[in-house]
Design an enzyme around this catalytic site. Structure first.
Site, PDB file in Angstrom:
ATOM      1  N   GLU A 214       0.872  -1.175   0.000  1.00  0.00           N
ATOM      2  CA  GLU A 214       0.000   0.000   0.000  1.00  0.00           C
ATOM      3  C   GLU A 214       0.910   1.226   0.000  1.00  0.00           C
ATOM      4  O   GLU A 214       1.453   1.610   1.031  1.00  0.00           O
ATOM      5  CB  GLU A 214      -0.916  -0.014   1.226  1.00  0.00           C
ATOM      6  N   CYS A 252      -1.917   9.195   1.914  1.00  0.00           N
ATOM      7  CA  CYS A 252      -1.683   8.664   0.565  1.00  0.00           C
ATOM      8  C   CYS A 252      -2.850   8.925  -0.366  1.00  0.00           C
ATOM      9  O   CYS A 252      -2.668   8.985  -1.577  1.00  0.00           O
ATOM     10  CB  CYS A 252      -1.378   7.171   0.633  1.00  0.00           C
TER      11      CYS A 252
END
Length: 494
Positions: A214, A252
């Site tokens: 991720e 993110c």
């Protein structure tokens, strides 16, 4: 707690042995660990929120919204769905498979490693842990040393709520991470930068360990020239909270930059200025409604980006900084150079570039010409443009007329594509990420496909051909000798 090489090896050996006992595979064990995680969040909520304030300057409400609340929601969903997830699923077989059955049975992978990030230290640690525990694995969690108060709470308090024979939290810096990566795992789940992601991949390759990465990237938002004032204000509020209100842009999936038609840019900037003041106050630093930069190193990185002369010229709002308080004011840039660092790398801070285009449709090509982002946010009612965004761009997720909300939806997979990572989790997808879906088939001794065995004949070739095509009439005709093959005896027997 920090580990020596010997202690780590001993503990991992014991954890594998514990997994081998089958204890973690039962529904009762999994439910008890999920309950323990829930109790940790409920009973230690104040300590969790205080740790997030200490590490990142997050307001208590923001911290609850983005970490404690979302985790409680996930735990409720996992607990209520667990037995359904654990159950095998029947696999449909064709009618030719007489007296046969098949199913897909999820089983845990074994001993897994989770390495989490600093920006959402509880959410990014416990969200994958929920999936790993629900799937019946033994787990080692390494939280980030860059959020020390949160890491300490996870390392010292969380274990008191869990089965320490199966779940361990190991604190430490990069050297501890490297030590962990040298071990053999059945799965590695990593959240962090692409740079460290490559190190994780290299280490995993030694043992052919499956990995979920991720990572991040530059998540764009395009803003169409919305005609209704209500739509404009709603869009602006959603953009601002998805940029400045999510760990001060240190996320993110935070919006990295905005694309807008040149003719609409001044309207957009004016609205943003007004709503930044309404959301974060005339003095955002004093209002304590915006998080702080995680440390001096990251602060200096952002400062250097902003003090680039050409970038500095593009500042149309904000820009003030306080290094002692690790504070950067919400900042808007208008058309900074596309070849500048701020448009080349993920910003990860409260700085929002706005890039103008001749027409909003040009945003499709603009986005597609760059590395695939973790998320794309498109604020438009134009159905044609929406269709093009779906079919002509690639990203981990695509959201129309909002931002970041896809992260909290348990029924949607969360993950990247290309350089922003691979693999997915959240909800059942987290369970699946830490499970092997085993194919189980059962056959009777009473029926058989006798034509699958040598010696070979043209008749057997015919039966194989019609069987693979599920041509049941053809099977009957071949058996009755009423269907001739177009193949020669030579083809079948040589």
């Amino acid at each position: 707690m920090e580990y020596s090489v010997e202690a780590l090896g001993r503990d991992l050996k014991n954890m594998r042995k514990y997994y081998g006992s089958g204890k973690t595979k039962g529904a009762s064990w999994r439910e008890s660990q999920l309950k323990g995680l829930h109790n940790f969040l409920v009973e230690k909520e104040e300590e969790i929120l205080s740790a997030l304030k200490q590490d990142l300057g997050k307001h208590y409400v923001e911290a609850f919204r983005d970490e404690v609340g979302t985790l409680m929601k996930t735990l409720n969903f996992a607990t209520n769905s667990l037995k359904k997830w654990m159950a095998g699923k029947e696999a449909k077989l064709p009618q030719i498979a007489l007296l046969s059955s098949a199913e897909i049975v999820p089983e845990p992978l074994g001993l897994v490693l989770i390495i989490s990030s600093w920006n959402f230290p509880f959410g990014l640690s416990l969200e994958p842990l929920i999936g790993a525990v629900a799937a019946g694995n033994t787990v080692v969690l390494k939280p980030s040393e860059m959020s020390p108060a949160s890491s300490s709470l996870l390392g010292t308090v969380l274990p008191t709520y869990l089965d320490n024979n199966a779940i361990k939290v190991i604190q430490g810096g990069p050297e501890v991470g490297e030590q962990l990566l040298q071990q053999r795992w059945d799965k590695i789940f990593f959240t962090g930068s692409a740079k460290v992601g490559r190190i994780v991949m290299s280490a995993a390759a030694v043992h052919l360990t499956p990995v979920t990465l991720e990572l991040g990237g530059k998540c764009p938002a395009l803003v169409d020239s919305l005609s209704a004032s209500w739509d404009r204000e709603v869009a602006v509020k959603r953009i601002l909270v998805a940029k400045f209100g999510a760990c001060a842009g240190q996320a993110c999936i935070a919006i990295d930059y905005v694309l807008v038609e040149k003719s609409f840019s001044s309207t957009l900037v004016t609205l943003m200025k007004d709503w930044i003041k309404k959301m974060f106050g005339e003095n955002p630093k004093a209002s304590n409604t915006i998080a702080r930069i995680v440390n001096k190193k990251h602060f200096m990185r952002l400062k250097n980006i902003l003090t680039d002369p050409k970038v500095k010229e593009s500042v149309v709002f904000g820009g003030s900084m306080d290094q002692n308080d690790l504070f950067i004011e919400p900042t808007i840039l208008l058309d900074p150079p596309l070849d500048s660092a701020i448009m080349a790398e993920e910003i990860f801070g409260p700085v929002l570039p706005i890039i103008t285009l001749e027409k909003i449709e040009d945003s499709v090509e603009f986005i597609s010409s760059r590395p695939k982002p973790l998320a794309i946010y498109a604020f438009t009612k134009n159905k044609t443009l929406q269709g093009r965004m779906v079919s002509e761009t690639s990203s981990g997720s695509l959201v129309f007329n909002d931002a970041i909300l896809q992260y909290i939806v348990d029924t949607l997979p969360f993950g990247g594509v290309g350089e922003c990572g691979f693999g997915k989790y959240h909800g059942k997808f987290s369970f699946d990420a830490f499970s092997h879906h085993k194919a189980v088939a059962r056959r009777s001794y009473l029926t058989d496909f006798w034509f699958r065995f040598p010696p070979w004949t043209l008749n057997k070739l015919q039966l194989l051909e019609v069987s693979y095509n599920l041509d049941y009439l053809g099977i009957l005709l071949v058996l009755l000798g009423l269907k001739r093959s177009k193949r020669s005896i030579f083809q079948a027997c040589n």
